[in-house]
Design an enzyme around this catalytic site. Structure first.
Site, PDB file in Angstrom:
ATOM      1  N   ASP A 213      14.519 -65.830  13.881  1.00 32.10           N
ATOM      2  CA  ASP A 213      16.140 -66.473  13.908  1.00 32.10           C
ATOM      3  C   ASP A 213      17.124 -66.867  15.131  1.00 32.10           C
ATOM      4  O   ASP A 213      18.495 -65.737  15.655  1.00 32.10           O
ATOM      5  CB  ASP A 213      17.036 -65.486  13.134  1.00 32.10           C
ATOM      6  N   GLU A 214      16.465 -67.519  16.735  1.00 27.73           N
ATOM      7  CA  GLU A 214      16.776 -67.514  17.242  1.00 27.73           C
ATOM      8  C   GLU A 214      16.629 -69.859  17.614  1.00 27.73           C
ATOM      9  O   GLU A 214      16.356 -69.531  16.954  1.00 27.73           O
ATOM     10  CB  GLU A 214      15.917 -67.511  18.196  1.00 27.73           C
TER      11      GLU A 214
END
Length: 277
Positions: free
Chosen positions: A133-134
């Site tokens: 989740d970047e």
């Protein structure tokens, strides 16, 4: 001490390959624990496919040229790894756009995203999904994040597969009522600071030590340091280590030497890893 030794000998090791070539992927199965015929790695994560989109509610899965080359033109090398018992996951990563794992999307959009990922895993015959989740311009919505994970785990096509997460600075996703620990099957801590203490919070969140791995990067840790880290992971009762992008930092001979230090910590001082062309 006997329990620790037994646990260490049963360690699993995960490798992330960053935008790998077909040869990089093939090489994963060529690192063998000498005298056993067993692959050093239990899991490979292909890094990375992307989540694209101009709005959070219209995410689209995207594959760059490296991922497409492997999945569409060289899937046989993936099958060869799987035949050796190595599980192959694909990581989905934000792409500097207004869509991603934890964007403020509707419940239906979250379900659609999760189910789309499962469909791709089934299409390519892969063994799981890694959550990274970047690099989205939107993020931080725990409810949406949990909904995507729930859709993946609830999809019958995902039965028996791995849902792992790149763990780092993400405590907001591990508290009720949206505790990601209830949906993840594994986690790989990616601070690369070498301390087993980075895994401790995730045990507190509800993950099992047997599902947690500490990240090591050859960019930051020498082979000698990697051995110490692996020994600390084993003595702490955790599953094993995750090695980040050795294809970017190590030749095959240097990699075999690096992995030898890790296996010595896990299986004893006489253990070694060899590269078998």
């Amino acid at each position: 001490m006997a329990f620790i030794a037994s646990s260490a000998a049963d360690a699993r090791n995960v490798v992330f390959l960053n935008n790998p070539s077909p040869q990089d992927v093939s090489n994963v199965g060529r690192f063998i624990v000498k005298g056993t015929g067993k692959p050093f790695f239990s899991d490979l994560v292909l890094f990375a496919a992307n989540i694209n989109g101009s709005t959070p509610n219209t995410p689209v899965l995207f594959y760059n040229s490296q991922m497409s080359t492997i999945l569409d033109n060289n899937i046989a090398i993936v099958r060869a790894l799987q035949q050796k018992g190595i599980k192959v996951q694909i990581s989905y990563l934000g792409n500097h756009q207004n869509a991603g794992w934890s964007c403020n999307m509707s419940a239906s959009a979250a379900a659609q995203l999760g189910n789309a990922m499962v469909a791709e895993v089934v299409r390519y015959g892969l063994d799981g999904i890694n959550v990274d989740d970047e690099y989205s311009t939107c993020s931080g919505n725990a409810s949406a994040f949990y909904s995507v994970l729930s859709a993946i785990r609830g999809n019958s096509g995902f039965s028996g597969k791995t849902l792992s997460k790149a763990l780092w600075s993400d405590s907001q996703y591990f508290s009720a009522p949206y505790n990601a620990a209830t949906k993840l099957t594994e986690g790989y801590e990616m601070t690369y600071g070498g301390s087993v203490s980075y895994l401790t919070p995730y045990v507190g969140y509800g993950m099992l030590k047997s599902n947690l791995f500490l990240g090591i990067s050859p960019e930051f840790s020498s082979a000698t340091q990697a051995r110490t880290i692996a020994a600390n992971v084993a003595s702490g009762g955790y599953q094993g280590v995750m090695i980040w992008a050795p294809n970017a930092f190590l030749s095959t001979s240097a990699a075999a030497s690096y992995y030898t230090q890790i296996i010595k910590a896990q299986a004893g001082s006489t253990a070694s890893v060899e590269y078998v062309p």
